[in-house]
Design an enzyme around this catalytic site. Sequence first.
Site, PDB file in Angstrom:
ATOM      1  N   GLY A 297       3.179  -7.666  -1.721  1.00 34.59           N
ATOM      2  CA  GLY A 297       2.485  -8.463  -0.697  1.00 34.59           C
ATOM      3  C   GLY A 297       3.169  -8.510   0.653  1.00 34.59           C
TER       4      GLY A 297
ATOM      5  N   ASP B 188       7.812  -8.861  -4.287  1.00 32.40           N
ATOM      6  CA  ASP B 188       7.991  -7.616  -3.522  1.00 32.40           C
ATOM      7  C   ASP B 188       9.471  -7.253  -3.534  1.00 32.40           C
ATOM      8  OD1 ASP B 188       6.148  -6.197  -0.977  1.00 32.40           O
ATOM      9  OD2 ASP B 188       8.295  -5.758  -1.147  1.00 32.40           O
ATOM     10  N   ALA B 189       9.737  -5.961  -3.661  1.00 27.50           N
ATOM     11  CA  ALA B 189      11.133  -5.492  -3.740  1.00 27.50           C
ATOM     12  C   ALA B 189      11.722  -5.187  -2.367  1.00 27.50           C
ATOM     13  CB  ALA B 189      11.203  -4.259  -4.633  1.00 27.50           C
TER      14      ALA B 189
ATOM     15  N   ILE C 123       8.785  -4.703  -9.601  1.00 28.03           N
ATOM     16  CA  ILE C 123       7.784  -4.808 -10.675  1.00 28.03           C
ATOM     17  C   ILE C 123       8.207  -4.066 -11.947  1.00 28.03           C
ATOM     18  CG2 ILE C 123       5.809  -5.288  -9.171  1.00 28.03           C
ATOM     19  CD1 ILE C 123       4.990  -2.289  -9.588  1.00 28.03           C
TER      20      ILE C 123
ATOM     21  N   ASP D   8      -8.411   6.956  -3.122  1.00 27.99           N
ATOM     22  CA  ASP D   8      -9.326   8.112  -3.195  1.00 27.99           C
ATOM     23  C   ASP D   8      -8.559   9.414  -3.425  1.00 27.99           C
ATOM     24  OD1 ASP D   8      -8.157   8.272  -0.639  1.00 27.99           O
ATOM     25  OD2 ASP D   8     -10.047   8.612   0.425  1.00 27.99           O
ATOM     26  N   GLU D   9      -7.231   9.384  -3.177  1.00 28.06           N
ATOM     27  CA  GLU D   9      -6.456  10.620  -3.300  1.00 28.06           C
ATOM     28  C   GLU D   9      -6.359  11.112  -4.740  1.00 28.06           C
ATOM     29  OE1 GLU D   9      -3.024  11.077  -0.848  1.00 28.06           O
ATOM     30  OE2 GLU D   9      -3.671   9.512   0.528  1.00 28.06           O
TER      31      GLU D   9
ATOM     32  N   ALA E 135      -0.608  11.977  -7.676  1.00 27.89           N
ATOM     33  CA  ALA E 135      -0.470  12.199  -9.123  1.00 27.89           C
ATOM     34  C   ALA E 135       0.065  10.943  -9.808  1.00 27.89           C
ATOM     35  CB  ALA E 135       0.456  13.393  -9.383  1.00 27.89           C
TER      36      ALA E 135
ATOM     37  N   LYS F 197       2.694   5.682   9.339  1.00 28.86           N
ATOM     38  CA  LYS F 197       1.339   6.177   9.063  1.00 28.86           C
ATOM     39  C   LYS F 197       0.592   6.546  10.360  1.00 28.86           C
ATOM     40  CE  LYS F 197       1.986   5.338   4.663  1.00 28.86           C
ATOM     41  NZ  LYS F 197       1.830   4.060   4.044  1.00 28.86           N
TER      42      LYS F 197
ATOM     43  N   VAL G   1       0.733  16.184  15.672  1.00 29.48           N
ATOM     44  CA  VAL G   1      -0.471  16.344  14.842  1.00 29.48           C
ATOM     45  C   VAL G   1      -0.206  17.500  13.881  1.00 29.48           C
ATOM     46  CG1 VAL G   1      -2.941  16.838  14.834  1.00 29.48           C
ATOM     47  CG2 VAL G   1      -1.921  15.651  16.778  1.00 29.48           C
ATOM     48  N   TYR G   2      -0.333  17.229  12.580  1.00 26.70           N
ATOM     49  CA  TYR G   2      -0.088  18.280  11.588  1.00 26.70           C
ATOM     50  C   TYR G   2      -1.142  19.395  11.679  1.00 26.70           C
ATOM     51  CZ  TYR G   2       3.073  15.163   8.980  1.00 26.70           C
ATOM     52  OH  TYR G   2       4.095  14.345   8.594  1.00 26.70           O
TER      53      TYR G   2
HETATM   54  N1  LIG Z   1      -2.678   2.433   2.935  1.00 27.79           N
HETATM   55  C1  LIG Z   1      -3.787   3.008   2.488  1.00 27.79           C
HETATM   56  O1  LIG Z   1      -4.543   3.597   3.257  1.00 27.79           O
HETATM   57  C2  LIG Z   1      -4.154   2.935   1.034  1.00 27.79           C
HETATM   58  C3  LIG Z   1      -5.403   3.449   0.610  1.00 27.79           C
HETATM   59  C4  LIG Z   1      -5.759   3.333  -0.733  1.00 27.79           C
HETATM   60  C5  LIG Z   1      -4.904   2.723  -1.634  1.00 27.79           C
HETATM   61  N2  LIG Z   1      -3.702   2.253  -1.202  1.00 27.79           N
HETATM   62  C6  LIG Z   1      -2.834   1.574  -2.185  1.00 27.79           C
HETATM   63  O2  LIG Z   1      -2.715   0.226  -1.742  1.00 27.79           O
HETATM   64  C7  LIG Z   1      -1.439  -0.297  -2.119  1.00 27.79           C
HETATM   65  C8  LIG Z   1      -0.749  -0.871  -0.907  1.00 27.79           C
HETATM   66  O3  LIG Z   1      -0.589   0.142   0.075  1.00 27.79           O
HETATM   67  P1  LIG Z   1       0.069  -0.194   1.489  1.00 27.79           P
HETATM   68  O4  LIG Z   1      -0.454   0.792   2.448  1.00 27.79           O
HETATM   69  O5  LIG Z   1      -0.053  -1.632   1.757  1.00 27.79           O
HETATM   70  O6  LIG Z   1       1.595   0.166   1.174  1.00 27.79           O
HETATM   71  P2  LIG Z   1       2.914  -0.300   1.912  1.00 27.79           P
HETATM   72  O7  LIG Z   1       3.855   0.840   1.752  1.00 27.79           O
HETATM   73  O8  LIG Z   1       2.638  -0.842   3.257  1.00 27.79           O
HETATM   74  O9  LIG Z   1       3.432  -1.530   1.014  1.00 27.79           O
HETATM   75  C9  LIG Z   1       3.872  -1.371  -0.296  1.00 27.79           C
HETATM   76  C10 LIG Z   1       4.648  -2.616  -0.684  1.00 27.79           C
HETATM   77  O10 LIG Z   1       4.996  -2.509  -2.067  1.00 27.79           O
HETATM   78  C11 LIG Z   1       6.350  -2.885  -2.216  1.00 27.79           C
HETATM   79  N3  LIG Z   1       6.880  -2.187  -3.391  1.00 27.79           N
HETATM   80  C12 LIG Z   1       6.938  -0.844  -3.613  1.00 27.79           C
HETATM   81  N4  LIG Z   1       7.459  -0.583  -4.816  1.00 27.79           N
HETATM   82  C13 LIG Z   1       7.741  -1.785  -5.372  1.00 27.79           C
HETATM   83  C14 LIG Z   1       8.289  -2.180  -6.616  1.00 27.79           C
HETATM   84  N5  LIG Z   1       8.691  -1.271  -7.523  1.00 27.79           N
HETATM   85  N6  LIG Z   1       8.415  -3.508  -6.893  1.00 27.79           N
HETATM   86  C15 LIG Z   1       8.026  -4.429  -5.978  1.00 27.79           C
HETATM   87  N7  LIG Z   1       7.508  -4.116  -4.777  1.00 27.79           N
HETATM   88  C16 LIG Z   1       7.375  -2.803  -4.477  1.00 27.79           C
HETATM   89  C17 LIG Z   1       7.035  -2.465  -0.909  1.00 27.79           C
HETATM   90  O11 LIG Z   1       8.230  -3.203  -0.734  1.00 27.79           O
HETATM   91  C18 LIG Z   1       5.952  -2.795   0.108  1.00 27.79           C
HETATM   92  O12 LIG Z   1       6.047  -4.125   0.559  1.00 27.79           O
HETATM   93  C19 LIG Z   1      -0.684   0.866  -2.768  1.00 27.79           C
HETATM   94  O13 LIG Z   1      -0.810   0.733  -4.158  1.00 27.79           O
HETATM   95  C20 LIG Z   1      -1.422   2.104  -2.282  1.00 27.79           C
HETATM   96  O14 LIG Z   1      -1.333   3.146  -3.219  1.00 27.79           O
HETATM   97  C21 LIG Z   1      -3.304   2.340   0.109  1.00 27.79           C
END
Ligand SMILES: NC(=O)c1ccc[n+]([C@@H]2O[C@H](COP(=O)([O-])OP(=O)(O)OC[C@H]3O[C@@H](n4cnc5c(N)ncnc54)[C@H](O)[C@@H]3O)[C@@H](O)[C@H]2O)c1
Length: 329
Positions: free
Chosen positions: A8, A33-34, A60, A123-124, A148, A185, A202-203
């Site tokens: 969070g 959150d870690a 987690i 979606d990936e 994956a 990002k 830009v990739y």
């Molecule tokens: N950003 C996108 O566009 C997108 C799209 C689809 C799905 N998602 C999914 O949504 C979720 C959140 O994405 P985001 O963009 O907010 O990511 P983010 O990288 O901004 O945040 C991830 C958070 O998870 C915490 N975290 C990671 N590993 C941890 C662990 N082992 N224990 C406790 N905390 C941990 C990190 O400290 C961080 O605060 C992810 O599961 C991602 O796969 C993201």
Amino acid sequence: MKLLVTGGLGFIGSNFILKLLTESSNYEIINVDAELFGADHKNLSEIKNSKNYQFVKGNITNKKLMEEQIKKCDAVINFAAESFVDRSISDANPFLVSNIRGAFTLLDIVTKENKRMLQISTDEVFGSLSTGTANEDSNFNPSSPYAATKAAAELLINSYHITHSSDVIITRCTNNYGPRQFLEKLIPKTIVLAHNDKKIPVYGNGLNVRDWIFVDDHCDAVHLALEKGKSGESYNISANNEISNLTVIKKILELMNKSEDLIEFVEDRPGHDLRYSMNSNKTMKNLGWKVKSNFEDGLEKTIQWYIENPVSPNDITKALESTPWKNSN
Ligand SMILES: NC(=O)c1ccc[n+]([C@@H]2O[C@H](COP(=O)([O-])OP(=O)(O)OC[C@H]3O[C@@H](n4cnc5c(N)ncnc54)[C@H](O)[C@@H]3O)[C@@H](O)[C@H]2O)c1
């Protein structure tokens, strides 16, 4: 309802917590959150003293800690993940740990404790689609180590539902944008670099297509899935807004009154998927969800937020590291 939200402090998790606690008084939230990549305490500074909110620093994968926290809650929403494809190319191990082992740890506990778990997926998992669009029954075909690991977590969760009748729901979303996203990002990086008149990498040819959704719309769908979702089901979340990276960057430059001369084409990343596409007919029909934001309004709000919340020169230098997969393992 007492919720355990993981991850969070990150981009989507923090937007979700803020939305839920400001729009409804029905929830108490524990955020575990870690403090890894993407985490920022500033993301939740406005609610950090709220009586409905508690932060617990922890991983987690820590079974004992997660058992203690899950016992106190009615449901778990797992946002925690390593989330950047580029870093999964240079070192996939942290992705296996958080995204598979972490999800499994939660899954095993919620099953024993008879709690609901909502897994935030992507979606990936469907991989690159040159034509057509994925629905909930489409085959997985992930290309990156990140994708994956997210697919692996989904398979485990599905197997637990079949084997143990676990109360689990999966949501899969397309690319999010909005306030509080970590600078690495595409959209925040482009905004911050443009604001500082720095070159924007830009990739490849920039023609890779992503389906962009404003983070608030994603959070609404997650909330509906938690309340109305059927156990064992998955729900795709897409705003039907497929745009190439180059077009996104040009749109940001236009909205910020910056020159396209800032664009700099750089070497493409390995395995760069050309196009993701999902339809969310099921989510709209079964959960009553619909998209509220349009892309231009969402981008304007996002640009405004990054201008009002400036980043340090150090963070800008990090954002310029455009090829992290070249770092040695
Ligand atoms: N950003 C996108 O566009 C997108 C799209 C689809 C799905 N998602 C999914 O949504 C979720 C959140 O994405 P985001 O963009 O907010 O990511 P983010 O990288 O901004 O945040 C991830 C958070 O998870 C915490 N975290 C990671 N590993 C941890 C662990 N082992 N224990 C406790 N905390 C941990 C990190 O400290 C961080 O605060 C992810 O599961 C991602 O796969 C993201």
